[in-house]
Design an enzyme around this catalytic site. Structure first.
Site, PDB file in Angstrom:
ATOM      1  N   ASP A 160      33.219  41.682  49.126  1.00 15.61           N
ATOM      2  CA  ASP A 160      33.886  41.740  47.822  1.00 15.61           C
ATOM      3  C   ASP A 160      32.928  41.005  46.873  1.00 15.61           C
ATOM      4  O   ASP A 160      31.730  40.880  47.179  1.00 15.61           O
ATOM      5  CB  ASP A 160      35.278  41.067  47.885  1.00 15.61           C
ATOM      6  CG  ASP A 160      36.139  41.389  46.658  1.00 15.61           C
ATOM      7  OD1 ASP A 160      36.679  42.501  46.590  1.00 15.61           O
ATOM      8  OD2 ASP A 160      36.250  40.543  45.758  1.00 15.61           O
TER       9      ASP A 160
ATOM     10  N   LYS B 167      43.104  39.410  52.570  1.00 14.72           N
ATOM     11  CA  LYS B 167      41.998  39.067  51.661  1.00 14.72           C
ATOM     12  C   LYS B 167      41.574  37.643  51.973  1.00 14.72           C
ATOM     13  O   LYS B 167      42.388  36.829  52.404  1.00 14.72           O
ATOM     14  CB  LYS B 167      42.465  39.134  50.200  1.00 14.72           C
ATOM     15  CG  LYS B 167      41.339  39.174  49.201  1.00 14.72           C
ATOM     16  CD  LYS B 167      40.778  40.568  49.080  1.00 14.72           C
ATOM     17  CE  LYS B 167      39.539  40.651  48.251  1.00 14.72           C
ATOM     18  NZ  LYS B 167      39.158  42.055  48.004  1.00 14.72           N
TER      19      LYS B 167
HETATM   20  P1  NDP Z   1      29.614  42.068  43.134  1.00 12.45           P
HETATM   21  O1  NDP Z   1      29.575  40.630  43.422  1.00 12.45           O
HETATM   22  O2  NDP Z   1      28.642  42.966  43.802  1.00 12.45           O
HETATM   23  O3  NDP Z   1      29.496  42.314  41.572  1.00 12.45           O
HETATM   24  C1  NDP Z   1      30.401  41.769  40.654  1.00 12.45           C
HETATM   25  C2  NDP Z   1      29.897  42.126  39.282  1.00 12.45           C
HETATM   26  O4  NDP Z   1      30.875  41.820  38.314  1.00 12.45           O
HETATM   27  C3  NDP Z   1      28.663  41.341  38.906  1.00 12.45           C
HETATM   28  O5  NDP Z   1      27.840  42.141  38.110  1.00 12.45           O
HETATM   29  C4  NDP Z   1      29.256  40.187  38.109  1.00 12.45           C
HETATM   30  O6  NDP Z   1      28.363  39.587  37.186  1.00 12.45           O
HETATM   31  C5  NDP Z   1      30.301  40.931  37.343  1.00 12.45           C
HETATM   32  N1  NDP Z   1      31.293  40.052  36.795  1.00 12.45           N
HETATM   33  C6  NDP Z   1      32.019  39.108  37.416  1.00 12.45           C
HETATM   34  N2  NDP Z   1      32.840  38.529  36.546  1.00 12.45           N
HETATM   35  C7  NDP Z   1      32.611  39.150  35.344  1.00 12.45           C
HETATM   36  C8  NDP Z   1      33.153  39.027  34.048  1.00 12.45           C
HETATM   37  N3  NDP Z   1      34.097  38.108  33.784  1.00 12.45           N
HETATM   38  N4  NDP Z   1      32.702  39.843  33.067  1.00 12.45           N
HETATM   39  C9  NDP Z   1      31.748  40.744  33.315  1.00 12.45           C
HETATM   40  N5  NDP Z   1      31.185  40.898  34.528  1.00 12.45           N
HETATM   41  C10 NDP Z   1      31.620  40.114  35.524  1.00 12.45           C
HETATM   42  O7  NDP Z   1      31.105  42.526  43.451  1.00 12.45           O
HETATM   43  P2  NDP Z   1      31.661  43.996  43.717  1.00 12.45           P
HETATM   44  O8  NDP Z   1      30.910  44.986  42.901  1.00 12.45           O
HETATM   45  O9  NDP Z   1      31.748  44.171  45.184  1.00 12.45           O
HETATM   46  O10 NDP Z   1      33.151  43.843  43.179  1.00 12.45           O
HETATM   47  C11 NDP Z   1      33.511  44.159  41.849  1.00 12.45           C
HETATM   48  C12 NDP Z   1      34.998  44.417  41.775  1.00 12.45           C
HETATM   49  O11 NDP Z   1      35.342  45.512  42.632  1.00 12.45           O
HETATM   50  C13 NDP Z   1      35.904  43.263  42.236  1.00 12.45           C
HETATM   51  O12 NDP Z   1      37.093  43.300  41.497  1.00 12.45           O
HETATM   52  C14 NDP Z   1      36.225  43.622  43.687  1.00 12.45           C
HETATM   53  O13 NDP Z   1      37.414  43.021  44.128  1.00 12.45           O
HETATM   54  C15 NDP Z   1      36.354  45.133  43.547  1.00 12.45           C
HETATM   55  N6  NDP Z   1      36.213  45.905  44.788  1.00 12.45           N
HETATM   56  C16 NDP Z   1      35.112  45.778  45.564  1.00 12.45           C
HETATM   57  C17 NDP Z   1      34.971  46.557  46.703  1.00 12.45           C
HETATM   58  C18 NDP Z   1      33.742  46.531  47.542  1.00 12.45           C
HETATM   59  O14 NDP Z   1      33.664  47.341  48.456  1.00 12.45           O
HETATM   60  N7  NDP Z   1      32.771  45.686  47.285  1.00 12.45           N
HETATM   61  C19 NDP Z   1      36.044  47.466  47.121  1.00 12.45           C
HETATM   62  C20 NDP Z   1      37.130  47.578  46.185  1.00 12.45           C
HETATM   63  C21 NDP Z   1      37.206  46.794  45.076  1.00 12.45           C
HETATM   64  P3  NDP Z   1      27.581  38.235  37.579  1.00 12.45           P
HETATM   65  O15 NDP Z   1      26.456  38.688  38.427  1.00 12.45           O
HETATM   66  O16 NDP Z   1      27.199  37.692  36.270  1.00 12.45           O
HETATM   67  O17 NDP Z   1      28.578  37.359  38.310  1.00 12.45           O
HETATM   68  O1  2IT Z   2      39.093  45.219  47.507  1.00  6.99           O
HETATM   69  C1  2IT Z   2      38.704  45.916  48.450  1.00  6.99           C
HETATM   70  O2  2IT Z   2      39.267  46.959  48.786  1.00  6.99           O
HETATM   71  C2  2IT Z   2      37.505  45.469  49.170  1.00  6.99           C
HETATM   72  N1  2IT Z   2      36.896  44.479  48.780  1.00  6.99           N
HETATM   73  C3  2IT Z   2      37.060  46.186  50.410  1.00  6.99           C
HETATM   74  C4  2IT Z   2      37.881  45.742  51.578  1.00  6.99           C
HETATM   75  C5  2IT Z   2      37.442  46.243  52.921  1.00  6.99           C
HETATM   76  O3  2IT Z   2      38.035  45.768  53.896  1.00  6.99           O
HETATM   77  O4  2IT Z   2      36.539  47.082  53.039  1.00  6.99           O
END
Ligand code: NDP
Ligand code: 2IT
Length: 444
Positions: free
Chosen positions: A165, A125
């Site tokens: 992420d 990460k």
């Molecule tokens: P993004 O940056 O696309 O979106 C994050 C979202 O979460 C935004 O809407 C943000 O709001 C909101 N957010 C952040 N902090 C808070 C909070 N304290 N309360 C409410 N909303 C909040 O990120 P992702 O969608 O990619 O990631 C979201 C989660 O999923 C993370 O935990 C990430 O580690 C996990 N994840 C992501 C993957 C991926 O492929 N992208 C894969 C697996 C897991 P704001 O715009 O206001 O900051």
């Molecule tokens: O938390 C996760 O699994 C991710 N942000 C995606 C990682 C990846 O290598 O596609």
């Protein structure tokens, strides 16, 4: 915790202030007590000791110039946690809260998650405390370029393959990958989540959210439930939340609320996802702007309000520890029957125990959100073959992987006499894959 307690105490001593890291380690070690009893050889081989110490931790300065000509300094990280089953793989996060503890926690979780996918992917990460909010496109590009002037030397298509992420999507991957190519003079699949025109995979942007729903639909169906006609709340409104909402709707569910870090939008008619995409992905505005399109919707100006909205299914898809015991109590009181973790570690330990004690179906992050990295693995395969699969082909493979994860961890929970406890099933199944490979490769 019993046999593994002394080890945990050593981890606490060594990583005293790393709250999130300790949270992740203690949850996993808790689940592994029953494994120690069956496999004492893992103690002799130091497998647990090795698992809680990342193979490599890289921290570096990132210096860049903002639009006003001021010099800015941030901190960059890459934790290369484990390469025992494949090259390090895991996302990059840009958010002001990023610190060593969160990076280590996510890298540790990633190693076990990647093991669940059945692909040969190790865990890592990375990220920075850089805040992308309110930055111009030029600032984002200059930051990404500076970040890569250090990171490029640690990654590569056969070594360590970063992806997106929080705060890192296709735009940021494009800027980082462009810099990587320039510095290495190599054009390869050293990043996943790339744009389709230069080696990206169809379905990658949807994969985490869709994968979460494929996993949940299988889980729900096996317990006499379904997304069809269910009320669903989804926290966040980023990559994961939006695509989870899209799939829930296509499976016949009604998404009644989404959020961002400022507040929650509730729309009892069902959230208008085209509007959310326009606000969040195109205009990069706050979710409150939804009211400009749908005056009848309600806005709550604190993100936790989402857990008080009655629902059948809740999908936390924003960030770590966003759902605590009080939230869990509210959800259960209001009839919630299932939780699917789209974000990484969104539920606190107390919340998880409350769900398990109250027989709420609980799908832990490392299983339920593995679709993103799994599709990243499929992007790596396509890059190596120099071929592209169609949307349906990738989507089909993704679904198959998610259903297999569900079956494997469910089976594992049975084998260890905790049928239906998927937290335990996921932790043990992932651990055994890593542990076997570690033992096979000797003490290094
Ligand atoms: P993004 O940056 O696309 O979106 C994050 C979202 O979460 C935004 O809407 C943000 O709001 C909101 N957010 C952040 N902090 C808070 C909070 N304290 N309360 C409410 N909303 C909040 O990120 P992702 O969608 O990619 O990631 C979201 C989660 O999923 C993370 O935990 C990430 O580690 C996990 N994840 C992501 C993957 C991926 O492929 N992208 C894969 C697996 C897991 P704001 O715009 O206001 O900051
Ligand atoms: O938390 C996760 O699994 C991710 N942000 C995606 C990682 C990846 O290598 O596609």
């Amino acid at each position: 915790m019993d046999i593994l307690k002394p080890l945990y105490e050593r981890v606490v001593e060594k990583n005293m202030h790393e709250v999130e890291y300790l949270q992740a380690v203690s949850e996993v070690l808790d689940s592994l007590e029953c494994v120690v009893r069956k496999h004492p050889e893992f103690i002799e081989q130091g497998v647990f000791e090795r698992l809680v110490e990342p193979e490599r931790q890289i921290m570096f300065r990132v210096t860049w110039v903002d639009d006003q000509g001021r010099v800015q300094v941030n901190r960059g990280y890459r934790i290369q946690h484990s390469s025992v089953i494949g090259p390090y793989k895991g996302g990059i996060r840009f958010h002001p809260s990023v610190n060593l503890s969160i990076m280590k926690c996510l890298a540790f979780e990633q190693t076990l998650k990647n093991a669940l996918t059945g692909l040969h992917l190790g865990g890592g990460k990375g990220g920075s405390d850089f805040d992308p909010k309110g930055k111009s496109d030029g600032e984002i590009m200059r930051f990404c370029q500076s970040f890569m002037t250090e990171l490029y030397r640690h990654i590569g298509s056969e070594t360590d393959i970063p992806a997106g992420d929080i705060g890192v999507g296709m735009r940021e991957i494009g800027y980082m990958y462009g810099t990587y190519k320039k510095l290495t003079n190599e054009v390869n699949g050293a990043f996943t989540g790339k744009g389709l025109s230069y080696g990206g995979s169809l379905v990658r942007k949807e994969a985490t959210g869709y994968g979460l729903c494929y996993f949940m639909e299988e889980y729900l169906n096996n317990n006499g439930l379904s997304f069809t006609d269910s009320r669903v709340v989804i926290s966040g409104s980023g990559n994961v939340a939006i695509h989870a909402a899209e799939k829930v709707i296509s499976l016949g569910g009604r998404v009644v609320a989404l959020s961002d870090s400022n507040g929650v939008i509730r729309d009892e008619k069902g959230i208008d996802l085209d509007v959310i995409k326009e606000i969040k992905l195109v205009k990069r505005e706050r979710i409150k702007a939804y009211l400009n399109y749908h005056q009848e919707a309600t806005y709550y100006d604190y993100p936790k309000a989402i857990w008080s909205i009655p629902c059948d299914i809740a999908l936390p898809c924003a960030t770590q520890n966003e759902l605590d015991l009080d939230d869990a109590i509210n959800l259960v009181k209001n009839g919630c029957k299932a939780i699917g973790e789209g974000a990484n570690m969104p539920s606190t330990r107390e919340a998880i125990h409350y769900f398990l004690d109250n027989k709420v179906l609980f799908a832990p992050a490392k299983a339920a959100n593995a679709g993103g990295v799994a599709c990243g693995g499929l992007e790596m395969t396509q890059n190596s073959m120099r071929l592209n699969w169609s949307f349906n082909e990738v989507d089909h493979k993704l679904k198959e992987i998610m259903i297999n994860i569900y079956r494997n961890i469910t089976e594992c929970s049975k084998e260890f006499d905790e049928e239906g406890n998927l937290v335990l099933g996921a932790n043990i199944y992932g651990f055994l894959k890593v542990a076997d490979a570690m033992v096979a490769q000797g003490i290094i």
